[in-house]
Design a protein around this motif. Structure first.
Motif, PDB file in Angstrom:
ATOM      1  N   LYS A 130      -1.603  -7.190 -10.125  1.00  0.00           N
ATOM      2  CA  LYS A 130      -0.562  -7.079  -8.711  1.00  0.00           C
ATOM      3  C   LYS A 130      -0.316  -8.477  -8.298  1.00  0.00           C
ATOM      4  O   LYS A 130       0.051  -8.729  -7.197  1.00  0.00           O
ATOM      5  CB  LYS A 130      -1.170  -6.058  -7.989  1.00  0.00           C
ATOM      6  CG  LYS A 130      -1.769  -4.849  -8.164  1.00  0.00           C
ATOM      7  CD  LYS A 130      -0.496  -3.812  -8.442  1.00  0.00           C
ATOM      8  CE  LYS A 130      -0.927  -2.456  -8.702  1.00  0.00           C
ATOM      9  NZ  LYS A 130      -1.552  -1.576  -8.159  1.00  0.00           N
TER      10      LYS A 130
ATOM     11  N   SER B 101       2.825  -9.604  -6.755  1.00  0.00           N
ATOM     12  CA  SER B 101       3.373  -8.598  -5.488  1.00  0.00           C
ATOM     13  C   SER B 101       2.471  -9.645  -4.353  1.00  0.00           C
ATOM     14  O   SER B 101       2.959  -9.935  -3.156  1.00  0.00           O
ATOM     15  CB  SER B 101       2.531  -7.519  -5.447  1.00  0.00           C
ATOM     16  OG  SER B 101       3.522  -6.557  -6.284  1.00  0.00           O
TER      17      SER B 101
ATOM     18  N   ASP C   8       1.651  -2.778  -4.522  1.00  0.00           N
ATOM     19  CA  ASP C   8       3.141  -2.641  -5.144  1.00  0.00           C
ATOM     20  C   ASP C   8       4.192  -1.751  -4.184  1.00  0.00           C
ATOM     21  O   ASP C   8       3.937  -0.493  -3.936  1.00  0.00           O
ATOM     22  CB  ASP C   8       3.398  -2.122  -6.495  1.00  0.00           C
ATOM     23  CG  ASP C   8       2.844  -2.875  -7.459  1.00  0.00           C
ATOM     24  OD1 ASP C   8       2.858  -4.155  -7.177  1.00  0.00           O
ATOM     25  OD2 ASP C   8       2.360  -2.508  -8.408  1.00  0.00           O
TER      26      ASP C   8
ATOM     27  N   ASP D 141       4.329 -12.937  -3.672  1.00  0.00           N
ATOM     28  CA  ASP D 141       5.543 -12.576  -2.868  1.00  0.00           C
ATOM     29  C   ASP D 141       5.242 -12.252  -1.308  1.00  0.00           C
ATOM     30  O   ASP D 141       5.830 -12.911  -0.603  1.00  0.00           O
ATOM     31  CB  ASP D 141       6.420 -11.514  -3.575  1.00  0.00           C
ATOM     32  CG  ASP D 141       6.812 -12.138  -5.055  1.00  0.00           C
ATOM     33  OD1 ASP D 141       6.683 -13.167  -5.216  1.00  0.00           O
ATOM     34  OD2 ASP D 141       7.287 -10.933  -5.744  1.00  0.00           O
TER      35      ASP D 141
END
Ligand code: SAM
Length: 463
Positions: A384, A387, A359, A390
């Motif tokens: 996570k 994240s 993150d 992305d």
């Protein structure tokens, strides 16, 4: 118990072996491996090897008083006659597969040089004896016979150095040798170290190093107790004290020695653990008390397990450490999910990363994993996953790249989810409780769990 297990010194005389079939040949090999000198009553036997005298004479007329033992594997009426003659001469007789005619039987044997384990079932079931032998084989360290030989070589020297100090102290000394760093070095084949340490311990018995215990950094695997390595199991069954992490399952702890003290040191259901510094100190302190210490960690101790830090600390503290690898979560889960982590053409690279710092901060360089031929396995990534998604998509991975979430892999309540990379956060959200792994790459589409999900989807459409 009808048969008393004894170990016969076959260098003291000759053994008679009767019969020329496969059963006789098997017994001949066994007798030869024990260094026996054999007179083999067999027709047409050739190339029998050293210490074997082949005779075509009739064994019924042999002088049985010259033998230390007789083995008959004729497989017909001759066996009865040979047995009767041997008994008349009070010579121990074994008739293959006929305990009723035998005064001794061959046990199933685990042979590790000077260490020999004999398993018998009173002649009732050689198959059962062999099964038991296989289990014992799996548990006994490969070099246990070499350790026995090392101790044998030093036996007189130790007795002389400790003369007059009492049998109890002598036993304590040898127990420390077997259970401590000297035994561990010998079992790993480090002869020089083991011999030097033994010589030191004889000269300076009160030296702190000679009194010290040892720490085993052991990988427990991903959860299924059957995935423990043989060495991990051996070490667990010898442990005095076990410091274990939260990922270690109850069924694994059950495989440890019953009397071993079990100390949880990991985080448990949201509660903080005792911390790495305290763990290090506990390990060192227990080893200094002369204990056989096991530090048991999920998966492999050197993969995202802080095993390196513990090793460093203990080495700096002068404590002997042995590392026992474990099956890491990625390998255990992939095997169970039928997910080949590499493929000859589509998945030529494999990378394990931890998402602990995914993150926000710059610790993960996502562009390193942009290549579509990389299978990326993300540890500690359940929370996570957004994240990870992305980062990878921004770095150029296709949003439609096959992805999986493998949760509590190899445990009884394991759960696996598959989909696309751009769905991975939603898949991870279905996981409920961890531990879990994220896997991204073309290899996922070649897994059993992918095929099963596709079949389920077709069935739903058809219904
Ligand atoms: C601190 S790391 C320890 C990894 C461990 N040393 C190994 O080699 O597997 C913990 C992470 O390992 C993964 N993990 C461990 N056991 C797992 C399992 N049975 N199924 C899925 N993931 C697991 C999860 O990502 C978890 O957050």
């Amino acid at each position: 118990m009808r048969f008393l297990p004894v170990f016969l010194d076959l260098r003291e005389g000759r053994v008679a072996l009767v019969g020329s079939g496969a059963a006789a040949a098997n017994k001949l090999r066994l007798l030869q491996s024990a260094g026996a000198s054999v007179r083999w009553y067999a027709n047409g036997a050739e190339g029998a090897g050293t210490n074997v005298e082949v005779s075509v004479a009739d064994p019924r007329h042999a002088d049985f008083s010259e033998f230390v033992a007789v083995v008959s594997a004729a497989g017909d009426g001759l066996d009865d006659e040979i047995a009767a003659r041997a008994r008349a001469h009070h010579v121990p007789i074994n008739v293959v597969d006929r305990p009723d005619l035998s005064t001794f039987i061959f046990p199933a044997i685990v042979d590790r040089g000077d260490v020999v384990v004999a398993v018998g079932t009173g002649g009732a079931s050689p198959v059962l004896a062999r099964r038991l032998r296989e289990r014992i084989e799996a548990l006994l360290p490969e070099r246990i016979g070499d350790l026995a030989a090392l101790m044998g070589r030093f036996r007189a020297r130790v007795a002389q150095a400790r003369h007059g100090r009492g049998a109890g102290l002598l036993r304590d000394f040898w127990e420390r040798v077997v259970d401590g760093p000297i035994g561990a070095a010998a079992l790993r084949g480090h002869w020089h170290d083991a011999e030097a340490a033994l010589a030191r311990a004889i000269e300076r018995p009160d030296d702190a190093h000679a009194q010290a215990g040892i720490v085993f950094l052991v990988g427990a695997g991903p959860g299924d107790a059957d995935l423990l390595t043989v060495r991990a199991l051996q070490v667990l069954q010898d442990a005095d004290i076990i410091f274990y992490d939260e990922l270690v399952t109850a069924e694994i702890l059950e495989r440890a020695r019953r009397d071993a003290k079990r100390v949880p040191v990991g985080r448990r259901s949201g509660q903080p653990g005792i911390g790495q510094d305290a763990i290090n100190e506990h390990l060192a302190e227990a080893a200094r008390r002369g204990l056989k210490v096991v530090r048991l960690k999920g998966g492999d101790p050197f993969i995202f397990g802080r095993g390196g830090e513990e090793l460093d600390y203990l080495r700096r503290a002068g404590i002997e450490v042995v590392v026992v690898p474990g099956v890491t979560a990625a390998m255990g889960c992939a095997a169970e999910a039928g997910l080949p982590l590499t493929l000859r053409h589509e998945a030529t690279q494999l990378t394990f990363i931890s998402a602990q710092h995914a993150d926000g901060d710059a610790q993960i360089v996502w562009s390193n994993y942009a290549d579509p031929k990389i299978t990326l396995v993300v540890y500690m990534g359940l929370g996570k996953a957004a994240s990870v998604r992305d980062g990878l998509i921004a770095a150029g991975r296709e949003p439609g790249t096959p992805a999986a979430v493998l949760v509590r892999g190899t445990r009884k309540d394991s759960k696996y989810f598959v989909g696309r990379l751009d769905e991975i956060a939603a898949l991870a959200a279905r996981a409920a409780d961890g531990p879990g792994l994220l896997v991204v790459g073309e290899a996922v589409a070649r897994s059993d769990i992918w095929r099963a999900a596709a079949e389920r989807a077709f069935a739903e459409i058809a219904a």
